[in-house]
Every structure is written in structure tokens, then in C-alpha cells.
Design a protein around this motif. Structure first.
Motif, PDB file in Angstrom:
ATOM      1  N   GLY A   1      82.061  69.025  60.363  1.00  0.00           N
ATOM      2  CA  GLY A   1      83.330  68.326  60.429  1.00  0.00           C
ATOM      3  C   GLY A   1      83.792  68.053  61.840  1.00  0.00           C
ATOM      4  N   ASP A   2      84.933  67.384  61.929  1.00  0.00           N
ATOM      5  CA  ASP A   2      85.526  67.035  63.218  1.00  0.00           C
ATOM      6  C   ASP A   2      86.660  68.003  63.553  1.00  0.00           C
ATOM      7  N   VAL A   3      86.892  68.150  64.849  1.00  0.00           N
ATOM      8  CA  VAL A   3      88.044  68.915  65.327  1.00  0.00           C
ATOM      9  C   VAL A   3      88.652  68.161  66.491  1.00  0.00           C
ATOM     10  N   TYR A   4      89.952  68.341  66.668  1.00  0.00           N
ATOM     11  CA  TYR A   4      90.594  67.819  67.875  1.00  0.00           C
ATOM     12  C   TYR A   4      90.410  68.829  69.002  1.00  0.00           C
ATOM     13  N   LEU A   5      90.083  68.333  70.190  1.00  0.00           N
ATOM     14  CA  LEU A   5      90.017  69.177  71.375  1.00  0.00           C
ATOM     15  C   LEU A   5      91.221  68.852  72.251  1.00  0.00           C
ATOM     16  N   LEU A   6      92.047  69.859  72.499  1.00  0.00           N
ATOM     17  CA  LEU A   6      93.211  69.680  73.367  1.00  0.00           C
ATOM     18  C   LEU A   6      92.738  69.767  74.815  1.00  0.00           C
ATOM     19  N   ALA A   7      92.562  68.611  75.422  1.00  0.00           N
ATOM     20  CA  ALA A   7      92.100  68.551  76.810  1.00  0.00           C
ATOM     21  C   ALA A   7      93.318  68.668  77.715  1.00  0.00           C
ATOM     22  N   ASP A   8      93.698  69.897  78.011  1.00  0.00           N
ATOM     23  CA  ASP A   8      94.940  70.136  78.760  1.00  0.00           C
ATOM     24  C   ASP A   8      94.814  69.659  80.204  1.00  0.00           C
ATOM     25  N   THR A   9      95.959  69.484  80.825  1.00  0.00           N
ATOM     26  CA  THR A   9      96.026  68.939  82.178  1.00  0.00           C
ATOM     27  C   THR A   9      95.228  69.768  83.169  1.00  0.00           C
ATOM     28  N   PHE A  10      95.305  71.092  83.050  1.00  0.00           N
ATOM     29  CA  PHE A  10      94.694  71.967  84.054  1.00  0.00           C
ATOM     30  C   PHE A  10      93.175  71.934  83.967  1.00  0.00           C
ATOM     31  N   ASN A  11      92.636  72.037  82.777  1.00  0.00           N
ATOM     32  CA  ASN A  11      91.185  71.971  82.642  1.00  0.00           C
ATOM     33  C   ASN A  11      90.663  70.555  82.871  1.00  0.00           C
TER      34      ASN A  11
ATOM     35  N   ILE B   1      93.014  71.937  65.629  1.00  0.00           N
ATOM     36  CA  ILE B   1      93.277  71.569  67.024  1.00  0.00           C
ATOM     37  C   ILE B   1      92.814  72.739  67.884  1.00  0.00           C
ATOM     38  N   ILE B   2      91.804  72.487  68.703  1.00  0.00           N
ATOM     39  CA  ILE B   2      91.170  73.556  69.457  1.00  0.00           C
ATOM     40  C   ILE B   2      91.560  73.432  70.921  1.00  0.00           C
ATOM     41  N   GLY B   3      92.032  74.538  71.500  1.00  0.00           N
ATOM     42  CA  GLY B   3      92.409  74.550  72.905  1.00  0.00           C
ATOM     43  C   GLY B   3      91.667  75.612  73.682  1.00  0.00           C
ATOM     44  N   LEU B   4      91.641  75.436  74.987  1.00  0.00           N
ATOM     45  CA  LEU B   4      91.002  76.396  75.885  1.00  0.00           C
ATOM     46  C   LEU B   4      92.021  77.177  76.705  1.00  0.00           C
ATOM     47  N   GLU B   5      93.092  76.532  77.103  1.00  0.00           N
ATOM     48  CA  GLU B   5      94.100  77.159  77.957  1.00  0.00           C
ATOM     49  C   GLU B   5      95.157  77.836  77.078  1.00  0.00           C
ATOM     50  N   PRO B   6      95.231  79.183  77.101  1.00  0.00           N
ATOM     51  CA  PRO B   6      96.148  79.878  76.186  1.00  0.00           C
ATOM     52  C   PRO B   6      97.600  79.429  76.301  1.00  0.00           C
TER      53      PRO B   6
END
Length: 972
Positions: free
Chosen positions: A736-746, A810-815
């Protein structure tokens, strides 16, 4: 103290404050906000002090007491400020011993004694004694924050009093400062006073001995024969019977005197050898009475402690995320009450035999089923729940709260079941109920009726319940004060409990020690009425201001201001935030030890401001800004405070109010607007990074913007992450697909993390989608929240939700960014749609833990030292970060025991907070990083954390997704 500070002092006391400032080295705090912060403890009372000093030395105390004596101003010694009966509030000069007067002066391991200053925290003492295999055995649940001086003043007890007794039984001597300024060591006094004893002290001792002789029969007749008797003065130590039993130590008289007789400058303690092994048995009962009936039988097994947990505490504890899993493991089915039985010793076999005896006993009593607790980690979790018992009870939302006033009456174990049943009947007759927990081993159960102290009718109920409860205690020949002292709550009942002659004897003792009434007056003797509402935290005129409207949603709490005042009032002042023993809370207090920079101190400042007690415009004032200045918005209090005080959210409200009134400063505006201008600045990264390389530019940015010249700002990257890279990196999506939250800092500073995430998700069978907006990238809005620009943050939240529709994860890297979607979005845009959006927002590690994809990972032999971001910990996501790394074969993922890294967004870059930021990092994190082997991986999922580690240690820290990328079978 400056003249400007003097202007904020009450006019009558300004000269006194100036005299103090000239004569002591420590801090002099007479401003309105500081007085307000010290006007409450963990009781229902509020009394504004004359002022506060924070002495650096005992000489400061001597000087301050002398000046106070000259001015006719009373003096109140204070430790952790966690008293539940009003002992540590008074219209007096408060002496806060907890910041500086905390040295261990001497330890004699052979004699098993220690000499300590009064502000030393019990937990810190026991940590220091570990190398000697000794400990101080009086163990109140507040051990991580209570001070030895406070424990001595209160005659504290703890769960192991059945084994070790009370504070009075474990204090050998006290070096005391009397109200006339003289100093003397109070301990065992010889029959022959000798020539070397000062005449005034010899006269004092003779008067006390004469009192003991004249009142011996009355003491024998009226003092309860209970281990847990801490009411009044310990005048039984003056009798011939005490001398015959070796209990004629005058330190016993000072212990429990609540600072009314002397100031304890140094306290000599009796230590005990550590018993290294322990086991627990958790007994399950269908009714509260059955648990009470079993207590006396369990005590016959010679346990170290027997602690009650009732159904209310079970239910409330399950509602607190940090305790839920532990409580579930403690239960067999759905019992009404639990008794936690502890056995301590040196070897496992005898302890396991004791558990077997307990199981047999429970079977004989008709209550089979005991949860055995052998694992030390589980034992520690249970201890955390037990120690938080009071705060768990206080986590009830709304004005009705469990109130401490008959908190710790003690009766014989044979009477415990009948007494508690009859007391529950008292509660029922008055239309309330009680919450029960604590020390079943000694017949001292903490019980708090649920009442509303803002309601005069409930205040009247409080007095009626108190009078009926104490009548029951007298009937059972019990003690009306079994652990938490007298203070304002119980002192007025001494005459009913002890009789008028004993009360006159108490007054004689007070007169002998303190004839001028300098020391904490009207406690124990000559007290006011316990229900005098003018002394209450919620007094007759208590009401919210009308000119403040919160920007965020607070509807989880009832009450004025949309619930915000109720949320602030959740702070019960018990001071869990003062602990150093575990977790994150409270990073600013851990480096400053200032009440101002503590979750409790901030909550009190807010409560006073929101109810008009700090004057007009207090919410936007400089004292309010100062209180919030070192709050790093770590959110630790949201999770670790048992009553859930969310200071990070409250700080947003204060920042927003100040922004609205005073405007947004250049620096804060520049930071807030980062997501808007980042796409443009990223086109010229070389120019943007010049500041880091040219000292004159560093100086200019510090001088004009307030960015510390000592710190390098994040490096803009030429190879920023582009949305199209996600689709190009993962064309197939079998799962399946997921959204990646490409935050400003990363996106702009560490794009390799986003690229690694795309690869890891693809390897797990997911296609990462980064939606195109036709304009600038999406953002969580956190930078606007930090700047108090709530409306802009709300617009950004709506925009983000609009571009991340459907039900995709919605998947993020920056907590900090991802948790904004989970937390602040609900406060910005409350409703079911936001709740659903928040529920599908998760960190990559949480997603991996939830979905359990079959990842093919190659071994990475070695150790990863993992620092958890504050928001990972606050939302319980750190275990998943460790679990994800532990999927990598031969990689040992070890958590770093640390609080906040100290960077906290831009906190570490600000000139005025850069030093505090460093101190936070040096507390735990940086020493652990420096101690790591050169080949160890240093892992931190927070961008701020990685920058702090790199800048201050020289070690490169990486995001956990980078390690996962390295371990993919197909090397990148």
C-alpha cells in the motif's frame, strides 16, 4: 537586589528586602510572582509570604534570622514544599533550603551514620550511599524530591516504617539554630549537664525535663499507643520512661516540630545496610473490607511493607498512559482492592519461600491468586505507581478533588476493617466518597474524601467529616496524625485528641524554645481554624479574570476559560517535577533548581495570573515571560506529571498573549516564518551558511537578532529533498501507499534522512507519497506555535490536513513535527476529523512496530547508543524506536538515560539561553555520549538532538532510519 526589584516589593517590606540583599550571599526574592510561587504547598492552603531567600550557606540563614528577628518578621524553613497540611506556608520570610544547602557533610560507614544539610534530597543521599551498601531507611513516596530537613520537620515515615520506624527513630542529633540566634547540638543529653553547656541551653533542658516529670502520667494516658503517631510535639521523649528505654534524645523533640522550635542546620542520621534482593506478591481481593481483614494476617509473615491499592486508584491509574500497562500486569481479573506485599533480604531462596507462605495464607483466607513479582524492572514500575498514588488520586478532572485533611489517621490492625468501613459510612452520609491507598501494614491508610474546595457547602462538609472521623479515631484509640504532620489541617484538633493539659504542655515547649514566636508561628500551637477560607488556595474571592481568551481548545477540562483554568489547577503542588531520578521532567529545574523554572512554579504563576492575583495584565507581563523563558516545551510534564499538567501547551497561550500585546520580535518572527522562506533560501545555501564561517556575521546576528555567536546554525543543504524523489524511489507498493511528512528540517538540512525513509518504506513494501501542493511544501506549523502565532499555525494545520486526505498512514521522521499532528492539531482544530487524522499520524518506528513488515536486514555488529527525543518519550514512542533498531541482526540498541538534550528547537541557539542549553546537555546526555566507544553508533531521531550532540561533543549522531537503511540487504 536592585532598586528596580525593590519597586515590586510590598512597600512595608522593601527596606527589609534591601537589608537582606546587603547581608547574605544568596538570592532575595520579594517580587510579587516569587511570593506567589511560595504561597502554596501540596495542601489546600495559600498564604503569601513576606518574601523568600535562597541561602547559599548556613551563615546566610543565621544572618537572615537575625534580621528577621530585628524586624519582627517570622521565619519559615522550607525544603521541597510538598507538605500536605500547610506546614510550609505562612506569612513569614521563607528560607528555601533546597537549592544550595544540600551537602553530605560526613559519612561514617562503620558507625552507619551520616551528617547532612537540611536541603539534601533523600533520593540523592541514598544514591551517594550505594557504594557503601548503606541507605537511609525512612522512605516516603516523595523520596525523589523530599528533603531531609523537611522529613525531620514532618517526622516522615514511609512504607517500611513497620521495619525501621519513623524519622524520629532514625535521627541521632540535630545541629539547630534557635530563635535567639544561638546554635546547639541536640542529641542524647547526659544526666549531668556539666559546665561546658551554655547556661541558656542548660536552662532549656532543665525546663524540658521538669515538664516531662510533671506531665508523665498525662502523656502515658493520652498519647496513642501507635507507631504512627506524629501529632503534636514528641514530649514523650522527656519522660523517665523514655530515658529508661534510651529514647531520651532531644533530637526526637525537634523531629516533627514543623520548624516551630528551631532551624535544623545539620542532621545526623542512622543508616542501615542495604538488602539487595526483594520479591513482591500482589494479593487480589473482591472487596475493600476483605483486604483490610487480611492485613493483620499478612503482617504476621514479617514483610517489609504492605501497601493498599483500591479500585479508584486502579481505574484512575489505568487512565494515565505511563502507568496503564503496569497496572494491567498487576491484576488477576478485576479485583476491587490489592495489597502489595514486599519481602526483602540477601538471598532469593528464603524470599521465594516467603512468597509461597503468602500464597498459602491467601488460599486459606479464601483469596487465592497472587501475582508474583520477581523481575526488578517490573518491581520498579510497581514502585513508580505506588509512589505516584497521591498524584494518581489527584488526576480527577474538575473542581471536585480528593482532599487531604483526615489523610493519615492510624488505628490498630485488629480495628482496621471496622474503622475503614465506618469511615466509608461517614462519607456516604455526607454525599461523598473516599479514595484509599498506602500503608496497610501499620494501620495508616491515606484516605481523601472527594470535595470541592471552591464550594462553601463542601468546606462545611469537610469540617463535619473531620470531626466525625477524629471521633472514630479516638474511639479506636488511634492517632489522628499518622504521617503527614499537623500544619493548618490538624493542629486545631490537638485538644480533642490529647486533652487540654497536653496542649498546654505543647505551648510550654514552644515558649521554651521560641519565646518571641519567630519560627513558623501558629502551627501545632495556637492554630487558626482548619476551615478558615481566607487561608485557602481557593478562597472566597477566587475567580477568573475576564479579559483573557485562550487561543487553543481546552475542553478536555471543565471550568472557566474553556477549561484552561481547570487544566492549570490540575497542578496539586506535590512536586513530582522536582525529581531527578528518572524520565525527562523537568529539564530547566534540573539545571537551575529554581522554583521559577519548574513545572509547578509555572503552573502556580499561571493560576495566580489567571485569577487576578498578580495584578493587571499579568499574563503578558515580564514576570510571566521570565517564568516561561526556560521552558523547553519538552512535553515531559504531559506524560510524567501524574495529573497531566501540559506546560508546553500553556506556554503557547502565554507566548500568544504576549505576541498579541507586544508584537512578535524579529528573531521569533524569523524562526516562525522558516517554512515560508526556506524554499527561497535553499536556492542560495552558500550565502545562507556564510554566518557560520564569518565571526563578524556571528557577532552581528547575536547583537541584532539574539542568536548566540558561540553556536553554529543548521547548515542549509544544496541537495535538498524533492517531492518527486519519493515516487522515484518506490514505484511498487505491494502493501500500500503511505504519506511521508517531509518536514522542513529534514528537507532542507538533512535530506539523507528522508531519502533513507523512502528506501526503508519501499523495502517494507510501501510507496511513500509526498503530496504536491502547487506551492511551498507542507509543514506542521510548530514554528508558528513557538512564536505565539496561533492563527497562522491553525491555518497551516488546516492546509496540511487538506493535502493529506483519505485514510492513508502519515509517516514522519522528526518527532516534534509528527507529534504536532497528534497533539496540537487537536487543540487548533478540535473535532472528529482531526482525531482521525491524529490517529493515523505516526513516526516511522511506530509504523514499523504496528505493521510488522517482513524486512530483510543484514547484520550490523555493534552497539547503538540511542537518545530519545523528548516528544518520543512524552507520547510513549521511544520503545518503538528501540524495537525497530533491534530488528537489525547483531545490533544492540541501548537507550541513553537522559533528560532533554537542551537544544529544544532554537533554545540552544538563543544567546540568553545558550548556557542553560549546554547545562541541560551536560546533565546526562553528553557524558553518556563521551563514554561511548568510538565504534558505537550514536542515534537520535530529533534534529535538535543531533545538532546538540555534534556541536558539543564532536560525535556525529544519526537518525535511526539511517541505520535501517544501512542494514537493508541491498546496500544503498
Amino acid at each position: 537586589m536592585s532598586a528596580n526589584l525593590a519597586e515590586s516589593v510590598m512597600p512595608d517590606n522593601a527596606a527589609f528586602a534591601m537589608r537582606l540583599a546587603r547581608n547574605i550571599k544568596g538570592e532575595v526574592l520579594f517580587d510579587r510572582a516569587s511570593r506567589g510561587r511560595y504561597s502554596t504547598d501540596a495542601s489546600i492552603y495559600q498564604m503569601e509570604p513576606v518574601g523568600v531567600i535562597v541561602p547559599e550557606t548556613i551563615d546566610d540563614v543565621v544572618a537572615a534570622m537575625s534580621l528577621a528577628r530585628d524586624e519582627g518578621i517570622p521565619v519559615l524553613a522550607r525544603g521541597g514544599g510538598t507538605s500536605q497540611c500547610g506546614q510550609t506556608v505562612n506569612r513569614a520570610l521563607v528560607i528555601d533550603c533546597s537549592k544550595h544547602l544540600r551537602r553530605i557533610l560526613h559519612v561514617d560507614a562503620e558507625a552507619r551514620t551520616a551528617l547532612v544539610e537540611p536541603g539534601l534530597v533523600l533520593g540523592h543521599l541514598n544514591n551517594a550511599l550505594r557504594s557503601e551498601k548503606l541507605f537511609f531507611p525512612v522512605d516516603p513516596s516523595t523520596h525523589a524530591r523530599c528533603t531531609i530537613g523537611g522529613m525531620a520537620g514532618n517526622n516522615s515515615c514511609g512504607s517500611k516504617s513497620i521495619r525501621y520506624g519513623l524519622m524520629a527513630d532514625n535521627v541521632r542529633a540535630i545541629q539547630a539554630i534557635l530563635s535567639d540566634g544561638s546554635q546547639h547540638r541536640f542529641g542524647i543529653v547526659p544526666d549531668n549537664l556539666g559546665d561546658r553547656m551554655p547556661a541558656t541551653i542548660a536552662d532549656l533542658v532543665q525546663r524540658l525535663r521538669a515538664l516531662g516529670i510533671s506531665e508523665a502520667d498525662e502523656i502515658a494516658a493520652r498519647f496513642p499507643k501507635q507507631l504512627r503517631r506524629v501529632g503534636g510535639y514528641n514530649i514523650d521523649t522527656l519522660t523517665a520512661a523514655a530515658r529508661a528505654s534510651g529514647r531520651d534524645n532531644l533530637a526526637r523533640l525537634l523531629v516533627g516540630s514543623e520548624g516551630t522550635l528551631a532551624f535544623s542546620a545539620a542532621i545526623e542520621l542512622t543508616l542501615q545496610p542495604v538488602k539487595p534482593r526483594k520479591v513482591l506478591g500482589i494479593c487480589q481481593f473482591p472487596t475493600f473490607r476483605k483486604a483490610m481483614e487480611a492485613s493483620r494476617h499478612i503482617v504476621a509473615l514479617d514483610p517489609e511493607a504492605v501497601e493498599l491499592v483500591d479500585r479508584t486508584m486502579i481505574d484512575l491509574g489505568r487512565g494515565i498512559p505511563i502507568y496503564r500497562a503496569t497496572i494491567d500486569q498487576m491484576l488477576i481479573g478485576e479485583p476491587d482492592s490489592l495489597l502489595i506485599v514486599e519481602f526483602h533480604g540477601h538471598e532469593d531462596v528464603p524470599l521465594l519461600a516467603k512468597l509461597a507462605e503468602l500464597e498459602t495464607l491467601m488460599g486459606d483466607l479464601g483469596h487465592p491468586g497472587v501475582v508474583r513479582v520477581i523481575d526488578p524492572a517490573f518491581q520498579a514500575d510497581i514502585a513508580s505507581v505506588r509512589e505516584a498514588g497521591l498524584n494518581i488520586m489527584m488526576s480527577m478532572k474538575g473542581d471536585g478533588k480528593p482532599v487531604s485533611f483526615i489523610e493519615d489517621c492510624a488505628v490498630d490492625l485488629d480495628d482496621l476493617a471496622d474503622y475503614t468501613e465506618r469511615l466509608n459510612g461517614v462519607f456516604e452520609r455526607h454525599g461523598t466518597k473516599g479514595t484509599w491507598y498506602a500503608h496497610a501494614s501499620v494501620g495508616c491508610l491515606h484516605v481523601r474524601p472527594v470535595l470541592n474546595m471552591k464550594d462553601p457547602a463542601d468546606v462545611a462538609t469537610m469540617r463535619s467529616v473531620a470531626e466525625e472521623a477524629f471521633a472514630l479515631v479516638r474511639e479506636y484509640k488511634g492517632s489522628h496524625s499518622g504521617e503527614h504532620g499537623d500544619g493548618l489541617v490538624r493542629s486545631e484538633f490537638h485538644e480533642q485528641m490529647f486533652g487540654p493539659r497536653i496542649v498546654r504542655a505543647f505551648e510550654t515547649v514552644k515558649e521554651a524554645f521560641d519565646p518571641i514566636g519567630l519560627l513558623n508561628p501558629n502551627r501545632i500551637t495556637h492554630p487558626p481554624k482548619m476551615d478558615d477560607r481566607t487561608l485557602f488556595r481557593y478562597g472566597p474571592g477566587y475567580s477568573p479574570i475576564s479579559d483573557f481568551i485562550p487561543k487553543l481548545d481546552w475542553s478536555d477540562h471543565p471550568g472557566p476559560m474553556g477549561g484552561m483554568l481547570g487544566a492549570v489547577e490540575m497542578c496539586n503542588n506535590n512536586g513530582t517535577c522536582r525529581g531527578f531520578d528518572s524520565g525527562v521532567m523537568c529539564p530547566s529545574y534540573r539545571v537551575t533548581r529554581d522554583e521559577t523554572h519548574l513545572t509547578r512554579g509555572r503552573a502556580n504563576t499561571l493560576r495566580l495570573a489567571l485569577t487576578g492575583q498578580l495584578g493587571a495584565d499579568a499574563m503578558t507581563s515580564e514576570p510571566m515571560a521570565d517564568a516561561m523563558a526556560l521552558c523547553v516545551s519538552c512535553k515531559a510534564c504531559k506524560r510524567e506529571c501524574p495529573t497531566g499538567v501540559d506546560m508546553a501547551k500553556m506556554k503557547i497561550e502565554v507566548t500568544a498573549a504576549r505576541a498579541e500585546r507586544h508584537g512578535v520580535k524579529w528573531r521569533e518572527g524569523l524562526i516562525a516564518e522558516l517554512p515560508r522562506y526556506a524554499p527561497l533560501v535553499s536556492q542560495v545555501p552558500g550565502l545562507a551558511n556564510l554566518r557560520n564561517h564569518l565571526p563578524p556575521l556571528r557577532w552581528l546576528t547575536e547583537h541584532f537578532l539574539g542568536f548566540s555567536a558561540a553556536r553554529r546554525l543548521p547548515k542549509w543543504r544544496r541537495d535538498k529533498f524533492l517531492n518527486k524523489e519519493a515516487a522515484a524511489g518506490a514505484p511498487a507498493s505491494p502493501r500500500g501507499d503511505v504519506y511521508l511528512l517531509a518536514d522542513t528540517f529534514n528537507r532542507y538540512f538533512e535530506p539523507e534522512n528522508l531519502r533513507a525513509a523512502v528506501k526503508v518504506l519501499a523495502a517494507a513494501g510501501y510507496r511513500a507519497i509526498v503530496p504536491s501542493t502547487g506551492g511551498r511544501p507542507l509543514c506542521c506549523g510548530r514554528t508558528w506555535l513557538a512564536g505565539g502565532m496561533v492563527d497562522k499555525a491553525r491555518q497551516e494545520a488546516a492546509r496540511t490536513m487538506r493535502y493529506l486526505p483519505d485514510n492513508l498512514p502519515i509517516i514522519g521522521l522528526e518527532p516534534s513535527c509528527l507529534m504536532t499532528l497528534r497533539d496540537e492539531f487537536r487543540s487548533l482544530l478540535p473535532g472528529a476529523a482531526t482525531d482521525r487524522f491524529a490517529e493515523r499520524s505516526m513516526l516511522l518506528s511506530e509504523f514499523i512496530a504496528k505493521e510488522k513488515p517482513d524486512l530483510a536486514l543484514r547484520p550490523l555488529p555493534g552497539t547503538a547508543r540511542v537518545h530519545g527525543h523528548c516528544h518520543q518519550k512524552a507520547f510513549g514512542a521511544f520503545p518503538d524506536a528501540l524495537a525497530m533498531l533491534r530488528l537489525i541482526p547483531k545490533l544492540s540498541a541501548q537507550p541513553i538515560a537522559s533528560s532533554c538534550c537542551g537544544m529544544a528547537g532554537t533554545f540552544g541557539y538563543q544567546a540568553e539561553t545558550e548556557a542553560t542549553s549546554r547545562a541541560m546537555a551536560e546533565a546526562d546526555l553528553l557524558p553518556a555520549v563521551r563514554a561511548a566507544a568510538a565504534h558505537d553508533f550514536i542515534v537520535a531521531d530529533g534534529t535538535s538532538c543531533r545538532h546538540q550532540i555534534r556541536d558539543l561533543s564532536g560525535r556525529e549522531a544519526i537518525h535511526s532510519v539511517r541505520l535501517m537503511e544501512r542494514a537493508l540487504e541491498v546496500a544503498p
